[in-house]
Design a protein around this motif. Structure first.
Motif, short mmCIF file in Angstrom:
data_model
loop_
_atom_site.label_atom_id
_atom_site.label_comp_id
_atom_site.label_asym_id
_atom_site.label_seq_id
_atom_site.Cartn_x
_atom_site.Cartn_y
_atom_site.Cartn_z
N SER A 136 -4.89 3.25 4.68
CA SER A 136 -3.90 3.13 3.54
C SER A 136 -4.50 2.92 2.13
N GLN A 137 -3.70 3.27 1.17
CA GLN A 137 -4.33 3.01 -0.29
C GLN A 137 -3.64 1.81 -0.83
N TYR A 138 -4.48 0.79 -0.91
CA TYR A 138 -4.09 -0.50 -1.55
C TYR A 138 -4.67 -0.79 -3.19
N HIS A 188 0.84 -1.19 0.02
CA HIS A 188 -0.03 0.08 0.00
C HIS A 188 0.80 1.19 0.07
N TYR A 189 0.35 2.48 -0.38
CA TYR A 189 0.92 3.64 -0.17
C TYR A 189 0.05 4.55 0.78
N HIS A 190 0.46 5.65 1.37
CA HIS A 190 -0.13 6.61 2.22
C HIS A 190 -0.39 7.78 1.70
N PRO A 191 -1.51 8.40 1.87
CA PRO A 191 -2.05 9.69 1.22
C PRO A 191 -1.12 10.90 1.87
#
Length: 234
Positions: A151-153, A76-79
């Motif tokens: 989190s951005q999956y 995942h990424y973080h915003p």
């Protein structure tokens, strides 16, 4: 092993990670690993975490291969935080060993960080990450992260995983869903390195109450000048 109550885990199933595997036809059923969210020793610690908007998690990843890949997290990424820089995160290996596969959102840098028990691994702003258990032992790790975001999956799901796949035979293969010109993977060791001040330098749960040492989790812009000096960039 850390002495904290671990209850009511979120379970990541094989079905949930099928979309990020190297082999799209892989049959992977049942539970894979456990995620304990918001772990704390007592109500006083919980109140502190809540006020500071910080969460302490523990994840257990058993030894396993999945269609020739080492078992891994989904990725995942973080915003972006309110100050305009993406939220960072910090991990601690409690038991076993881990690979942390980091990739910058613009794919200009891809790093495999090899870590062992006791190592701290800082995920800088703007890097997505996957954790891999590359051993025959259970990996137990903790993390501290802001509780102010989700989190951005989806980016990992859409591209069928990270930029590289890590196989149990030691091989690493570029993900064909990514651009052909992504950089080669860099490999660095966390063991023997030290994060610069004011980043943590001791077991993460021992930092409960240390507001200034953990300020970077919710105010990453204040520490922007320090990130280029981390071992990830050497």
């Amino acid at each position: 092993m850390i002495d904290l109550p671990l209850n009511n885990p979120d379970i990541r199933s094989g079905a949930e990670i099928r979309s990020v595997l190297a082999d799209p036809s892989c049959v992977c059923e049942g539970p894979l690993y456990e995620m304990y969210r918001g772990v704390c020793r007592n109500n006083s610690d919980k109140e502190w975490f809540d006020v500071q908007q910080i969460r302490y998690d523990v994840t257990r990843i058993p030894s396993r291969t999945i269609c020739k890949e080492w078992i891994k997290t989904k990725g995942h990424y973080h915003p972006l935080s309110p100050d305009g820089l993406a939220y960072p995160e910090i991990y601690e290996v409690l038991e076993g060993a881990a690979y942390y596969l980091l990739q910058k959102r613009d794919l200009s840098d891809i790093v495999l960080v090899r870590a062992e028990k006791g190592d701290l691994i800082l995920i800088p702003p703007g890097y997505g990450h996957i954790t891999v258990n590359p051993t025959m032992e259970t990996l137990t790790m903790a993390n501290l992260v802001s509780s102010a975001f989700a989190s951005q999956y989806l980016p990992y799901e859409e591209l069928k995983g990270g930029a590289y796949y890590i196989f149990s035979d030691g091989g690493m293969k570029k993900n064909p869903a990514y651009p052909a010109d992504i950089p080669d993977i860099r490999i660095v060791d966390a063991t023997g390195t030290h994060l610069p001040e004011p980043f943590p330098d001791k077991s993460l749960y021992d930092l409960v109450g240390d507001v200034m040492r953990l300020r970077f989790l919710n105010h990453p812009r204040e520490f922007e000048d320090l990130y280029p000096g981390l071992y990830l960039y050497t």
